[in-house]
Write a protein that holds these residues in place. Structure first.
Motif, PDB file in Angstrom:
ATOM      1  N   HIS A 285     -33.968 -10.631   3.154  1.00 53.81           N
ATOM      2  CA  HIS A 285     -33.730  -9.751   1.848  1.00 53.81           C
ATOM      3  C   HIS A 285     -34.594  -8.579   2.110  1.00 53.81           C
ATOM      4  CE1 HIS A 285     -35.568  -8.148  -1.827  1.00 53.81           C
ATOM      5  NE2 HIS A 285     -34.047  -8.377  -2.333  1.00 53.81           N
TER       6      HIS A 285
ATOM      7  N   ARG B 236     -25.817 -22.448  -0.705  1.00 52.53           N
ATOM      8  CA  ARG B 236     -26.021 -21.202  -1.181  1.00 52.53           C
ATOM      9  C   ARG B 236     -26.420 -20.933  -2.388  1.00 52.53           C
ATOM     10  NH1 ARG B 236     -22.617 -22.040   2.923  1.00 52.53           N
ATOM     11  NH2 ARG B 236     -22.452 -20.359   4.439  1.00 52.53           N
TER      12      ARG B 236
ATOM     13  N   GLN C 204     -26.805 -14.781  -3.362  1.00 54.90           N
ATOM     14  CA  GLN C 204     -26.591 -14.558  -1.946  1.00 54.90           C
ATOM     15  C   GLN C 204     -24.924 -14.469  -1.721  1.00 54.90           C
ATOM     16  OE1 GLN C 204     -28.183 -18.712  -0.354  1.00 54.90           O
ATOM     17  NE2 GLN C 204     -27.183 -17.633   1.219  1.00 54.90           N
TER      18      GLN C 204
ATOM     19  N   ILE D 156     -28.983 -11.942   1.368  1.00 56.67           N
ATOM     20  CA  ILE D 156     -29.832 -12.586   0.152  1.00 56.67           C
ATOM     21  C   ILE D 156     -30.068 -11.501  -0.728  1.00 56.67           C
ATOM     22  CG2 ILE D 156     -31.889 -13.738  -0.348  1.00 56.67           C
ATOM     23  CD1 ILE D 156     -29.927 -15.429   1.633  1.00 56.67           C
TER      24      ILE D 156
END
Length: 763
Positions: free
Chosen positions: A103, A650, A654, A659
């Motif tokens: 991220h 998942r 995301q 992400i």
């Protein structure tokens, strides 16, 4: 199974205010301009920009807001005001960045300049486009073409994909793995063999005329929320929906339509699935066989009354192998079916009654069927069920794999394929005056094997996050630097850009939402949706940087620097006007793409056709094939004390390896992705406590140590004997050898693991 009150869960429906809050959070984090609202208004509408996330249909008569939470997040993510400039790389070494979270890497924003990796300083440094193209071309010319791999993620347009595949073959190889190899290659192989068409047979209109819809291993609310709108409409007109999934999927339980003011104000939700069966991971073959067994028994009873449940005329005229399959279904005992499926006979028969009583049935599935060691048998068994009552090749019926990346299906359609038999090579030879390579290329698993062995010397990545998405991550990262050349085309920084060959380039490209101006003026592109419709897309936002080039221009630039001149190969002309590329596609694939430039702007796109939908079976026998399953479990390994079946999951925050944040609202999990989901009874049997820190270790019995540490135990409503953990964080546990046999799709939905306990977390 534990009561939901004992587990992490989400009490609300899919959609509703939660969806709007999720979009608003990303809008705030990304500092987007008000112009983003105009992009979202045009998204997935005729003449607009097509979503950069999933491949769901672009309806000819769209809603006022034709995007979902995931699609909005993907657009906001692409149109961020953040910029990842050369100054950022001057301040951070590549070694340092390897320690960052996924991220946080993408949060640096859009890449703005072409970059070259400098091993002396361990940093990316800016370079010019001509310099990059020249160096890449020199490196590719210096190695054997068959030692290079050209990977494609699923987001590039049809125009770019066609050029990329042509470049690979002009260069001299069919090494064209793509993201489909990691998810739906099982579909392409199984459906091709049993019905003669490698993609689904359903179109969007079928959802308005079917009587029942069955779901297998597909998490709609997290991965394809726009599907919830037609599901809600189907339920309201009386269609019955039955779901098989090891994990409770909120979108298939209940839904509040964010576009309905009444529903938003009152909280009135629609119950989606009337039956929800949490079978064991890998239990689909047994469950489907049980349903088929029930249909045969129901047909026996009906025949005594002068009726039929089976579509005998269809079976006689259009199928082959029915007798052997029927014998298998009748001979298999209910004890074995219950044991392997994890469901009771009563539950399976209840689902069978819905199927047998419906005139028109659509079956959706996702990677819960494809990503198993016997994924082929999963898909083939679902086809068996549909064939029993003629539910392929009629309106309101069919099989519907739900594709992820927005153009992953389309890329295969126009030549991104490692299998030369799938590509009209003779036509390409005549068009461009060369002899295309005929040897089979490498798929994703084979490319990984080649990198590990040192056979692969160069890797060119057209988008994606290859190293984060593949199995055997630790070994792959160690071997990656042994390659001579690595090239990555991308919009944002990700983990795959931080492990490099001896020569490495990071090339920034335009996003689909951005205006693409070439010598011939503003350019449009096209994509193929999950229902085989070809749709145009036009970006209008200002590019994130003046130096950005389109994916098509980057492919052409590398190709020109690599290949000898060919008067029939006019890279500059094609990049100047993408309509010329579409003319080339129509020439190569005339049956599907005739009149391409005249048709791709029609509302909803144009249908490229499907032989199986017309009941033309391009199979070995000339008929749809019943198959006899050799196993009842698709996991590919035996039961053993302490061995669990791990499903990689998942979150709804995301998209594939991207992400957006640490919120999995639809599962009631917030603030972390480092969790191990397990039901409370299993926790007690294993002596675990909620919040305890544990490791997962591979139990593949191949002598390789694979570990993912620092996972927090979280009680969750799962079947016995199975665990859940997030993708891609859990990917290091998947052996490269653990894949479906015919397709080599990694078996990420049933990974053999053990739990290595640590200490209780302090909080």
């Amino acid at each position: 199974m534990a009561d939901q009150d004992d587990t992490a869960h989400y009490d609300g429906p899919a959609g509703g205010w939660g969806s709007l809050k999720g979009i608003a959070r990303i809008f705030g984090e990304e500092w987007n301009s008000p112009a983003v609202a105009e992009t979202l208004r045009r998204q997935n509408k005729p003449g607009g920009v097509m979503c950069v996330s999933c491949a769901w249909a672009k309806p000819p008569s769209p809603h006022a807001f034709e995007f979902c939470e995931n699609g909005a997040k993907a657009t906001l993510w692409e149109l961020t005001s953040r910029r990842c400039t050369p100054e950022f790389f001057a301040a951070h070494s590549v070694s340092e960045l390897r320690g960052w979270k996924d991220h946080d890497l993408e949060q640096q924003g859009r890449l703005t300049q072409p970059l070259r990796y400098d091993s002396g300083t361990d940093r990316y440094v800016p370079c010019g486009w001509d310099e990059a193209f020249r160096a890449i071309g020199e490196e590719l010319r210096a190695i054997a073409p068959e030692s290079a791999v050209f990977y494609a993620s699923g987001r590039a347009s049809l125009e770019t994909a066609y050029l990329y595949a042509l470049f690979a073959r002009l260069y001299g190889h069919n090494n064209l793995p793509d993201s489909s190899n990691m998810c739906h290659e099982t579909t392409s192989v199984a459906l091709k063999r049993v019905i003669g068409a490698p993609v689904g047979t359903v179109v969007l209109d079928d959802l308005s005329t079917c009587d029942a819809i069955f779901f297998f291993g597909q998490n709609t609310g997290s991965n394809s929320p726009r599907l919830l709108h037609p599901l809600q409409e189907a339920v309201r007109r009386g269609a019955r929906i039955v779901t098989f999934n090891p994990i409770r999927e909120k979108g298939l339980e209940s839904f509040v339509n964010p576009q309905s003011p009444v529903e938003m104000l009152t909280g009135r939700e629609t119950r989606i699935s009337e039956q929800y069966h949490q079978l064991r991971p890998g239990g689909d073959i047994a469950a489907l066989l049980g349903m088929c067994k029930h249909v045969f028994e129901a047909d026996d009873a009906a025949r005594r009354e002068g009726r039929r449940v089976l579509d005998a005329d269809f079976i006689r005229q259009h199928t082959d192998g029915m007798a052997a399959f029927e014998a298998k279904a009748r001979a298999t005992g209910w004890d074995a079916i219950e044991r392997e499926s994890g469901l009771s006979r009563a539950a399976i028969e209840a689902a069978g009654r819905v199927y047998a009583g419906a005139e028109r049935v659509v079956a959706f599935y996702g990677m819960g069927l494809t990503q198993h060691a016997h994924g082929f048998e999963n898909v083939a068994m679902l086809v068996n069920l549909l064939l029993l009552r003629g539910n392929i090749g009629r309106d309101g019926t069919g099989i519907a794999p739900v594709r992820g990346h927005s153009n992953v299906q389309g890329q295969r359609t126009v030549g991104i394929a490692e299998k030369p038999e799938l590509v009209p090579l003779d036509r390409l030879a005549a068009q461009f005056g060369f002899s295309p390579p005929r040897a089979k290329g490498m798929n994703t698993v084979e490319a990984c094997e080649g990198i590990l062995s040192g056979k692969v010397r160069a890797f060119v990545g057209l988008g994606g996050n290859f190293l984060r998405a593949v199995p055997e991550q630790a070994a792959m990262e160690r071997a990656w630097s042994g390659m001579r050349l690595t090239v990555q085309v991308a919009t944002k920084l990700n983990r795959s850009h931080l492990v490099n060959g001896a020569v490495a380039y990071l090339l920034p490209c335009l996003g689909r939402t951005e205006e693409d101006v070439q010598a011939g003026g503003p350019q449009a592109v096209s994509i193929e949706d999950t229902f085989s419709h070809i749709v145009g897309s036009l970006g209008r936002r200002a590019p994130a940087g003046e130096a950005l080039r389109s994916e098509a221009a980057i492919v052409a630039g590398i190709a020109k620097a690599t290949l000898a001149p060919n008067p029939k190969v006019r890279w500059d002309e094609w990049v100047a006007d993408y309509a010329r590329i579409r003319d080339l596609i129509a020439e190569t694939y005339p049956a599907e793409f005739h009149g391409f430039n005249d048709r791709f702007w029609q509302p909803g796109g144009f249908y490229r056709g499907n032989s199986a939908r017309e009941r033309i079976w391009k199979t070995e026998s000339g008929k749809a094939a019943f198959t006899v399953p050799e196993v009842l479990s698709s996991v590919g390994f035996d039961e053993a004390p302490g061995r669990y079946r791990l499903m990689t999951l998942r979150s709804n925050d995301q998209f594939n390896t991207t992400i957006y944040g640490d919120s999995d609202r639809l599962r009631g999990i917030e603030g972390t992705r480092d969790v191990l989901l397990i039901n409370p009874e299993e926790m007690r049997r294993a002596g675990l406590e909620e919040g305890q820190s544990v490791s997962l270790v591979s139990d593949a019995a191949d002598g390789v140590e694979r570990v993912v540490a620092g996972l927090r135990v979280l009680p969750y409503a799962l079947p016995d004997g199975c665990l859940g953990a997030y993708y891609p964080e859990a990917n290091p546990l998947i052996p490269l050898s653990h894949h479906d046999g015919p397709s080599k799709t990694p078996a990420a939905k049933s990974v053999p693991v053990r739990i290595r306990a640590g200490t209780a977390s302090a909080g």
